[in-house]
Write a protein that holds these residues in place. Structure first.
Motif, PDB file in Angstrom:
ATOM      1  N   SER A   1      -4.569   0.140  -0.722  1.00 26.56           N
ATOM      2  CA  SER A   1      -4.154  -0.701  -1.848  1.00 26.56           C
ATOM      3  C   SER A   1      -3.442  -1.954  -1.357  1.00 26.56           C
ATOM      4  N   LEU A   2      -2.559  -1.786  -0.357  1.00 31.57           N
ATOM      5  CA  LEU A   2      -1.854  -2.948   0.187  1.00 31.57           C
ATOM      6  C   LEU A   2      -2.824  -3.903   0.882  1.00 31.57           C
ATOM      7  N   GLN A   3      -3.850  -3.342   1.531  1.00 22.98           N
ATOM      8  CA  GLN A   3      -4.840  -4.200   2.162  1.00 22.98           C
ATOM      9  C   GLN A   3      -5.599  -5.014   1.112  1.00 22.98           C
ATOM     10  N   MET A   4      -5.895  -4.395  -0.015  1.00 22.26           N
ATOM     11  CA  MET A   4      -6.581  -5.108  -1.087  1.00 22.26           C
ATOM     12  C   MET A   4      -5.689  -6.217  -1.648  1.00 22.26           C
ATOM     13  N   VAL A   5      -4.384  -5.892  -1.849  1.00 20.57           N
ATOM     14  CA  VAL A   5      -3.451  -6.916  -2.343  1.00 20.57           C
ATOM     15  C   VAL A   5      -3.343  -8.055  -1.338  1.00 20.57           C
ATOM     16  N   SER A   6      -3.278  -7.700  -0.038  1.00 22.97           N
ATOM     17  CA  SER A   6      -3.207  -8.734   0.992  1.00 22.97           C
ATOM     18  C   SER A   6      -4.428  -9.644   0.956  1.00 22.97           C
ATOM     19  N   SER A   7      -5.593  -9.051   0.756  1.00 22.63           N
ATOM     20  CA  SER A   7      -6.816  -9.863   0.685  1.00 22.63           C
ATOM     21  C   SER A   7      -6.810 -10.776  -0.545  1.00 22.63           C
ATOM     22  N   LEU A   8      -6.300 -10.272  -1.669  1.00 18.88           N
ATOM     23  CA  LEU A   8      -6.221 -11.089  -2.875  1.00 18.88           C
ATOM     24  C   LEU A   8      -5.251 -12.256  -2.694  1.00 18.88           C
ATOM     25  N   VAL A   9      -4.111 -11.976  -2.026  1.00 19.09           N
ATOM     26  CA  VAL A   9      -3.147 -13.052  -1.767  1.00 19.09           C
ATOM     27  C   VAL A   9      -3.755 -14.091  -0.835  1.00 19.09           C
TER      28      VAL A   9
ATOM     29  N   GLN B   1      -6.060 -16.195  -2.818  1.00 19.17           N
ATOM     30  CA  GLN B   1      -5.308 -17.105  -3.680  1.00 19.17           C
ATOM     31  C   GLN B   1      -4.714 -18.261  -2.873  1.00 19.17           C
TER      32      GLN B   1
ATOM     33  N   ARG C   1       1.697 -12.602   2.215  1.00 20.24           N
ATOM     34  CA  ARG C   1       0.639 -11.778   2.822  1.00 20.24           C
ATOM     35  C   ARG C   1       1.147 -11.095   4.085  1.00 20.24           C
TER      36      ARG C   1
ATOM     37  N   ILE D   1       3.327  -8.133   3.138  1.00 19.56           N
ATOM     38  CA  ILE D   1       2.513  -7.002   2.675  1.00 19.56           C
ATOM     39  C   ILE D   1       1.873  -6.292   3.866  1.00 19.56           C
TER      40      ILE D   1
END
Length: 360
Positions: free
Chosen positions: A161-169, A172, A189, A192
């Motif tokens: 999940s954190l990897q997905m958030v990092s990719s989204l950041v 962005q 990023r 995270i």
């Protein structure tokens, strides 16, 4: 289980005594099988699972202690009551050390059967408690395995999940229009990723609760060096850390600290067109103390000693150090900047005074 439900084997070369014991115990509702030699007793014990065995010491051929050793070697050894003569206390002690549950002294009176029955009752109760203890321990092992599996899965899911958030950041930040906004999103990023690396190490490592600091810091150093280096400008990040483990919660906080300090050094210690080195040192002190140092060879502290950039990194360092119960300091002993995070080990507990007023 009650004695009446126990399967009992009596091994004795005196057939008359065996018959009397069988008659006495069967009147009490017990089922007793007897064998007239150690070899015959072992053969019966291998063919049938007995709960209790009464075993005589002196027998022709295979003696009691030798028979006892073979009984204890069975896959599910029974509870053994060792039967000795009145002057064989030393033999009884040897039998207990070899695995017998209890012993009874053979006498020529009828009291022997009463004593044997009472000892068998106690042995049955002891075995029942032992079985209950083993069942509870097995249940605890199974529960622990289930909890470890759940923890493994949790760390795996959190890391993903954190990897997905990092990719989204990261996505962005590439779409952000201002340089300052892109830099801030890139900092987010990195934070995270520092936390996500902990969870990746927890589900891929040997421990679900502790983090090897050297492996963790080396992995973070590789990530940060790749982020802040380019084809022409290199940020070399070296790690000098003990091969030691810390609880995951402590490692997460230290990871955020290292991320902030190394990121600041990579961004501000050297010029934009200048390569440079950042060093991370970590040492344990005592059982719960440690010393973290991040240093560079850059421009050092400015004249006003104030933070560069937004100042958020300095606030994070202060807050993280406080949460660890550590002190932090900034200095420029020569060229560059040196930041120390130090948590002193807890003082060893002192023994209290003894009852007579003297130290224990």
């Amino acid at each position: 289980m009650p004695l009446s439900e126990s399967r009992i084997l009596y091994i004795d070369d005196d057939e008359g005594l065996c018959r009397l014991a069988k008659r006495h115990l069967e009147r009490m509702g017990c089922e007793l099988t007897y064998a007239l030699s150690g070899a015959q007793g072992i053969e019966l014990a291998r063919a049938t699972s007995f709960d209790l065995v009464a075993l005589d010491h002196i027998m022709p051929g295979m003696g009691g202690l030798e028979t006892l050793e073979l009984l204890m070697a069975l896959p599910s050894p029974p509870g053994v009551i060792y039967v000795t003569g009145s002057d064989e206390t030393g033999v009884a002690v040897a039998a207990l050390k070899a695995g017998a549950v209890d012993y009874v002294v053979k006498t020529g009176s009828g009291d022997f059967f009463e004593l044997l029955t009472s000892t068998l009752h106690q042995a049955a109760a002891t075995l029942r408690l032992r079985q209950q203890k083993e069942q509870v321990e097995q249940q605890l092992r199974e529960t622990n395995a289930q909890l470890e599996a759940l923890l493994h899965e949790m760390n795996h899911r959190v890391a993903n999940s954190l990897q997905m958030v990092s990719s989204l950041v990261s996505l962005q930040s590439r779409r952000a229009t201002g340089q300052e906004a892109r830099a801030m999103l890139q900092d987010v990023r990195h934070r995270i990723q520092a936390i996500g690396r902990i969870h990746r190490q927890l589900y891929t490592g040997e421990s679900y609760h502790a983090v090897n600091m050297r492996d963790y810091l080396e992995g973070m150093a590789r990530d940060l060096a790749g982020t802040f280096s380019s084809e022409n400008i290199r940020r070399s990040i070296k790690v000098m850390a003990q091969d030691a483990s810390l609880p995951a919660a402590t490692a997460v906080t230290l990871g955020v600290l290292v991320n902030e300090l190394v990121s600041n050094a990579c961004k501000y210690a050297y010029g934009r067109e200048e390569s440079g080195e950042v060093r991370i040192r970590f040492d344990l002190e005592g059982e719960d103390g440690y010393h973290l140092r991040v240093e560079d060879d850059g421009v050092g502290l400015g004249e006003d000693h104030g933070p560069q950039g937004t100042g958020l990194g300095s606030q994070i360092v202060t807050a993280m150090a406080r949460s660890l119960g550590a002190i932090h300091s900034f200095s420029s002993p020569g060229k560059g900047l040196q930041v120390d995070i130090h948590r002193a080990p807890s003082a060893p507990k002192q023994a209290g005074p003894s009852a007579n007023g003297q130290d224990g």
